[in-house]
Design an enzyme around this catalytic site. Sequence first.
Site, PDB file in Angstrom:
ATOM      1  N   GLU A  91       0.155 -17.444 -13.823  1.00  0.00           N
ATOM      2  CA  GLU A  91      -0.095 -17.457 -15.271  1.00  0.00           C
ATOM      3  C   GLU A  91       0.482 -18.735 -15.880  1.00  0.00           C
ATOM      4  O   GLU A  91       1.690 -18.955 -15.842  1.00  0.00           O
ATOM      5  CB  GLU A  91       0.560 -16.217 -15.886  1.00  0.00           C
ATOM      6  CG  GLU A  91       0.320 -16.051 -17.353  1.00  0.00           C
ATOM      7  CD  GLU A  91       0.837 -14.705 -17.878  1.00  0.00           C
ATOM      8  OE1 GLU A  91       0.757 -13.681 -17.150  1.00  0.00           O
ATOM      9  OE2 GLU A  91       1.326 -14.689 -19.017  1.00  0.00           O
ATOM     10  N   ARG A 107      -1.068 -19.186 -29.146  1.00  0.00           N
ATOM     11  CA  ARG A 107      -0.835 -19.757 -27.818  1.00  0.00           C
ATOM     12  C   ARG A 107      -1.871 -19.150 -26.885  1.00  0.00           C
ATOM     13  O   ARG A 107      -2.256 -17.978 -27.022  1.00  0.00           O
ATOM     14  CB  ARG A 107       0.572 -19.406 -27.302  1.00  0.00           C
ATOM     15  CG  ARG A 107       1.674 -20.159 -27.970  1.00  0.00           C
ATOM     16  CD  ARG A 107       1.661 -21.637 -27.663  1.00  0.00           C
ATOM     17  NE  ARG A 107       2.056 -21.935 -26.295  1.00  0.00           N
ATOM     18  CZ  ARG A 107       1.706 -23.048 -25.648  1.00  0.00           C
ATOM     19  NH1 ARG A 107       0.949 -23.962 -26.223  1.00  0.00           N
ATOM     20  NH2 ARG A 107       2.123 -23.256 -24.411  1.00  0.00           N
TER      21      ARG A 107
HETATM   22  P1  FAD Z   1      -8.666  -7.107 -27.456  1.00  0.00           P
HETATM   23  O1  FAD Z   1      -8.355  -6.384 -26.224  1.00  0.00           O
HETATM   24  O2  FAD Z   1      -8.395  -8.506 -27.578  1.00  0.00           O
HETATM   25  O3  FAD Z   1     -10.150  -6.746 -27.915  1.00  0.00           O
HETATM   26  C1  FAD Z   1     -10.813  -7.469 -28.919  1.00  0.00           C
HETATM   27  C2  FAD Z   1     -12.221  -7.745 -28.410  1.00  0.00           C
HETATM   28  O4  FAD Z   1     -12.986  -8.292 -29.485  1.00  0.00           O
HETATM   29  C3  FAD Z   1     -12.291  -8.756 -27.271  1.00  0.00           C
HETATM   30  O5  FAD Z   1     -12.886  -8.179 -26.135  1.00  0.00           O
HETATM   31  C4  FAD Z   1     -13.132  -9.890 -27.841  1.00  0.00           C
HETATM   32  O6  FAD Z   1     -14.007 -10.477 -26.888  1.00  0.00           O
HETATM   33  C5  FAD Z   1     -13.913  -9.173 -28.931  1.00  0.00           C
HETATM   34  N1  FAD Z   1     -14.370 -10.094 -29.976  1.00  0.00           N
HETATM   35  C6  FAD Z   1     -13.635 -10.993 -30.666  1.00  0.00           C
HETATM   36  N2  FAD Z   1     -14.408 -11.660 -31.539  1.00  0.00           N
HETATM   37  C7  FAD Z   1     -15.670 -11.181 -31.384  1.00  0.00           C
HETATM   38  C8  FAD Z   1     -16.914 -11.497 -31.969  1.00  0.00           C
HETATM   39  N3  FAD Z   1     -17.022 -12.446 -32.899  1.00  0.00           N
HETATM   40  N4  FAD Z   1     -18.007 -10.797 -31.580  1.00  0.00           N
HETATM   41  C9  FAD Z   1     -17.915  -9.851 -30.618  1.00  0.00           C
HETATM   42  N5  FAD Z   1     -16.759  -9.517 -30.019  1.00  0.00           N
HETATM   43  C10 FAD Z   1     -15.648 -10.177 -30.393  1.00  0.00           C
HETATM   44  N6  FAD Z   1       0.571  -4.474 -23.967  1.00  0.00           N
HETATM   45  C11 FAD Z   1       1.257  -3.490 -23.353  1.00  0.00           C
HETATM   46  O7  FAD Z   1       1.377  -2.400 -23.895  1.00  0.00           O
HETATM   47  N7  FAD Z   1       1.780  -3.686 -22.096  1.00  0.00           N
HETATM   48  C12 FAD Z   1       1.685  -4.873 -21.434  1.00  0.00           C
HETATM   49  O8  FAD Z   1       2.181  -5.007 -20.312  1.00  0.00           O
HETATM   50  C13 FAD Z   1       0.989  -5.933 -22.096  1.00  0.00           C
HETATM   51  N8  FAD Z   1       0.850  -7.125 -21.466  1.00  0.00           N
HETATM   52  C14 FAD Z   1       0.228  -8.143 -22.126  1.00  0.00           C
HETATM   53  C15 FAD Z   1       0.125  -9.365 -21.468  1.00  0.00           C
HETATM   54  C16 FAD Z   1      -0.480 -10.436 -22.099  1.00  0.00           C
HETATM   55  C17 FAD Z   1      -0.576 -11.749 -21.383  1.00  0.00           C
HETATM   56  C18 FAD Z   1      -0.972 -10.272 -23.427  1.00  0.00           C
HETATM   57  C19 FAD Z   1      -1.563 -11.444 -24.161  1.00  0.00           C
HETATM   58  C20 FAD Z   1      -0.924  -9.045 -24.065  1.00  0.00           C
HETATM   59  C21 FAD Z   1      -0.314  -7.963 -23.420  1.00  0.00           C
HETATM   60  N9  FAD Z   1      -0.263  -6.703 -24.010  1.00  0.00           N
HETATM   61  C22 FAD Z   1       0.432  -5.691 -23.385  1.00  0.00           C
HETATM   62  C23 FAD Z   1      -0.925  -6.418 -25.312  1.00  0.00           C
HETATM   63  C24 FAD Z   1      -2.367  -5.847 -25.116  1.00  0.00           C
HETATM   64  O9  FAD Z   1      -3.152  -6.820 -24.450  1.00  0.00           O
HETATM   65  C25 FAD Z   1      -2.984  -5.474 -26.485  1.00  0.00           C
HETATM   66  O10 FAD Z   1      -2.207  -4.479 -27.090  1.00  0.00           O
HETATM   67  C26 FAD Z   1      -4.453  -4.963 -26.434  1.00  0.00           C
HETATM   68  O11 FAD Z   1      -5.242  -5.635 -25.504  1.00  0.00           O
HETATM   69  C27 FAD Z   1      -5.065  -5.113 -27.808  1.00  0.00           C
HETATM   70  O12 FAD Z   1      -6.352  -4.508 -27.874  1.00  0.00           O
HETATM   71  P2  FAD Z   1      -7.375  -4.924 -29.028  1.00  0.00           P
HETATM   72  O13 FAD Z   1      -8.518  -3.992 -28.926  1.00  0.00           O
HETATM   73  O14 FAD Z   1      -6.670  -5.059 -30.318  1.00  0.00           O
HETATM   74  O15 FAD Z   1      -7.786  -6.428 -28.682  1.00  0.00           O
END
Ligand code: FAD
Length: 367
Positions: free
Chosen positions: A299, A248
Amino acid sequence: MHYDYLLVGAGLFNAVICQHAIKAGKTCCVIDKRSHIAGNIYTEEIAGIQVHMYGAHIFHTSNQEVWEYINQFATFNNFINRVKANYNGKMYSLPFNMATFEALWGVKTPQEAEAIIEKQRAILQGRTPKNLEEQAIHLVGTDVYHTLIEGYTQKQWNRPCNQLPAFIIQRLPLRFTYNDNYFNDSYQGIPIGGYTKMIAKMLHGATILCNTDYFDFIQQTQDTFSKIIFTGKIDEFFHYRLGKLEYRSLHFETEILDIPDYQGNAVINYTSYDVPYTRIIEHKHFEFGTQPKTVISKEYPADYTDGKEAYYPINDDKNNALYIAYTKLKELYPNIIFGGRLGAYKYYDMDKIIASAFEVCKNEKLR
Ligand code: FAD
Ligand code: UDP
């Protein structure tokens, strides 16, 4: 140049790994296809206010190791998430607590509230809940379900509640007290100065390349890497050869308003199906801001199509089976580690992301 690690994605997961690797004397190159670091927890200063550009992020955890770790890179304020809901113009308290039941039924005691829920639950005739609708009615009865859950959930997931898995609603606490803290965790807060500053500290010492997509970069670079940590979409990594995982998406409409306060709270949910957005975030309230202006974000839930952000994995049986099939392909790439919320195809809160990154660090002998 040779690097020990290529970290694909500059989000929280890779920030934890990068910080450990640099501390252990390793070399790291971090790339992100976006124009900025910090992934989905990216905050940007607008009108003097830290704006959560990919949705409201409140740090909360009961994991002391995670809490102590993250506090090295930011000072957290004492924000507690107390969400309100607007349903057809009337305000309710979330998560489900005595103030919610008082507003709905005028009850004053836990016994009165429990008795009403027990009566409404009878509609299930003792069946074990098998979908989100039944799970919600089993937990809080039909009135709370129709007022605060049904419309919001259907908007968020674009599916009727009786076609959604029950576990989604289990994230929300139910209490027969007046405690309206949205989370049950021991520690909670927002990093003072924003999440981006915190991630920048964690990435210190690495080579960072924004606007750099892995699939182009890896074809063109002359650099070499001993290991790659990939936090993009696992199905994209394998060029969708087994099919596409479903997500989603969301879109945000952000406005600067020339008034000091718009809604008096950081998060207000709109639980009626007729209002197209699910919530309005007023960012200054996350940091008790006193600026003359305010910034709000509406949102809107959205279908996920190519080019949009993949926010929520749809963890139904079909997608989970496809994800498992993809994990088998990982074995073909022993020098690539898949992680983060997209690599794991899981809704992970930030604390769970940090804990899972610790596991990678331990396996890599960095922690
Ligand atoms: P991301 O932050 O998604 O980082 C992955 C990165 O990889 C991105 O920047 C992307 O651009 C990059 N990437 C992807 N593919 C490629 C590619 N091919 N080449 C180069 N770069 C690439 N958690 C909480 O604890 N509290 C909250 O209140 C909370 N609120 C949330 C609200 C929403 C609406 C959502 C969707 C999530 C929420 N979360 C919350 C969860 C939180 O966002 C995640 O736990 C966290 O951001 C995950 O980090 P990550 O590094 O795994 O992923
Ligand atoms: N939910 C709801 N009404 C609300 C808030 C949440 O019915 O006012 C349900 C909805 O199904 C949602 C789930 O609880 O997907 C988890 O809510 P949470 O706030 O954790 O996350 P969201 O999915 O809204 O980001």
